[in-house]
Scaffold this active site. Structure first.
Site, PDB file in Angstrom:
ATOM      1  CG  ASP A  48     -10.796  29.470  73.607  1.00 55.76           C
ATOM      2  OD1 ASP A  48      -9.912  29.562  74.481  1.00 55.76           O
ATOM      3  OD2 ASP A  48     -12.002  29.340  73.886  1.00 55.76           O
ATOM      4  CB  CYS A  61     -14.667  31.821  73.811  1.00 57.19           C
ATOM      5  SG  CYS A  61     -15.240  30.137  74.106  1.00 57.19           S
ATOM      6  CE  LYS A 110     -11.614  30.286  76.997  1.00 55.87           C
ATOM      7  NZ  LYS A 110     -12.781  29.616  76.469  1.00 55.87           N
ATOM      8  CD  GLN A 114     -27.077  49.809  75.752  1.00 53.58           C
ATOM      9  OE1 GLN A 114     -27.476  50.218  76.827  1.00 53.58           O
ATOM     10  NE2 GLN A 114     -27.185  48.546  75.372  1.00 53.58           N
ATOM     11  CB  VAL A 122     -12.171  32.074  67.403  1.00 52.04           C
ATOM     12  CG1 VAL A 122     -11.497  32.763  66.243  1.00 52.04           C
ATOM     13  CG2 VAL A 122     -11.343  30.882  67.882  1.00 52.04           C
ATOM     14  CB  THR A 123     -16.502  32.184  67.825  1.00 56.43           C
ATOM     15  OG1 THR A 123     -17.459  31.888  68.862  1.00 56.43           O
ATOM     16  CG2 THR A 123     -16.004  30.900  67.233  1.00 56.43           C
ATOM     17  CD  GLU A 181     -14.790  25.845  74.879  1.00 54.44           C
ATOM     18  OE1 GLU A 181     -14.761  26.775  74.060  1.00 54.44           O
ATOM     19  OE2 GLU A 181     -15.808  25.175  75.134  1.00 54.44           O
TER      20      GLU A 181
HETATM   21  N1  TIU Z   1     -13.917  29.379  71.961  1.00 55.43           N
HETATM   22  C1  TIU Z   1     -15.230  29.385  71.677  1.00 55.43           C
HETATM   23  O1  TIU Z   1     -15.776  30.371  71.237  1.00 55.43           O
HETATM   24  N2  TIU Z   1     -15.922  28.168  71.874  1.00 55.43           N
HETATM   25  C2  TIU Z   1     -16.999  27.792  71.114  1.00 55.43           C
HETATM   26  O2  TIU Z   1     -17.566  26.726  71.369  1.00 55.43           O
HETATM   27  N3  TIU Z   1     -17.388  28.637  70.114  1.00 55.43           N
HETATM   28  C3  TIU Z   1     -18.380  28.413  69.194  1.00 55.43           C
HETATM   29  O3  TIU Z   1     -18.677  29.338  68.429  1.00 55.43           O
HETATM   30  N4  TIU Z   1     -18.956  27.240  69.104  1.00 55.43           N
END
Ligand code: TIU
Length: 237
Positions: free
Chosen positions: A34, A172, A139, A212, A167-168, A82
């Site tokens: 993403d 995701c 996705k 862990q 990210v993030t 996304e």
């Molecule tokens: N790609 C992803 O992490 N989608 C998000 O909505 N991330 C946020 O941190 N909002």
């Protein structure tokens, strides 16, 4: 005479926590999650959620280097985005309603409709644009396995290990790392190739992966990873 086929041929090992991470030749894929304008640029989806998108810019330079090294190594490379269909038919109402964004998914924004496939903001930033032969997976959820053909693609390429970037970190990336771990993949997260809008989530998110004894996977960084990716390059001696 059969040295090249020796089963004891060295597998590059990335210095990582909690233990070194193996890069078995031909069995590792790089996944870039993403890295879309909607998350990285001002005015996109990330900012409409109230986030400081400048926090993510630092991911681009090291990730570019990892991408270049993975390309040189001939590795399978998969980018994800996304987003949703223009008619929003794959957008659960619960996701549409979530939060108090200034603009909701599907609303017109500065880069086209927010988080909608085919819009400028939905696409990957220029610095990390996919090249011919690389796979792009659209996705609808946070995890890259949910409602996609990622598993089928990985199985078809005999992939056992994943390098997950993007990210993030806590959303995701983490969801995908957890999905991959449950499916039996060994997962490496290079710490400077993932980014969060929240510095504390970045730190804790990475700690959670390797805690862990590696409950979800391994954590390293781009420098340590690239050193070993070079060992995989077809031209490496
Ligand atoms: N790609 C992803 O992490 N989608 C998000 O909505 N991330 C946020 O941190 N909002």
């Amino acid at each position: 005479m059969f040295d090249d086929l020796s089963p004891t041929a060295t597998v590059p090992m990335v210095d990582a926590v909690p233990t070194p991470f193996a890069l078995p030749p031909g069995q590792v894929a790089l996944i870039v999650i993403d890295m879309q304008r909607d998350f990285l640029l001002p005015g996109g989806f990330g900012e409409t959620l109230g986030n400081d998108v400048s926090q993510l810019a630092a991911v681009i330079p090291p990730l570019r280097e990892v991408l270049a090294a993975a390309r040189a190594a001939g590795m399978l490379i998969i980018h994800t985005r996304e987003g949703h269909r223009p008619d929003l038919s794959d957008l659960p109402p619960a996701k549409h309603r979530r939060g108090k964004p200034s603009l909701r998914i599907g609303d017109p924004g500065p880069y086209g409709r927010i988080l909608i496939r085919g819009e400028y903001g939905h696409d990957i930033v220029d610095e990390l644009a996919p090249i011919a032969g690389e796979i792009v997976i659209d996705k609808p959820g946070k995890g890259a396995f949910y409602a996609t053909d990622l598993q089928l693609i990985l199985d078809s390429h005999d992939i056992t290990s994943l390098i997950i970037t993007g990210v993030t970190t806590e959303v995701c990336v983490h969801t995908t790392v957890r999905e991959a771990n449950d499916r039996g993949y060994e997962v490496l997260v290079p710490s400077d190739c993932v980014g969060s809008y929240f510095p504390e989530f970045q730190r804790i998110g990475l700690e959670m992966v390797a805690a862990q004894g590696g409950i979800f996977g391994w954590v390293s960084d781009s420098t340590r990873l690239i050193t070993q990716l070079r060992q995989l390059a077809p031209s490496a001696v």
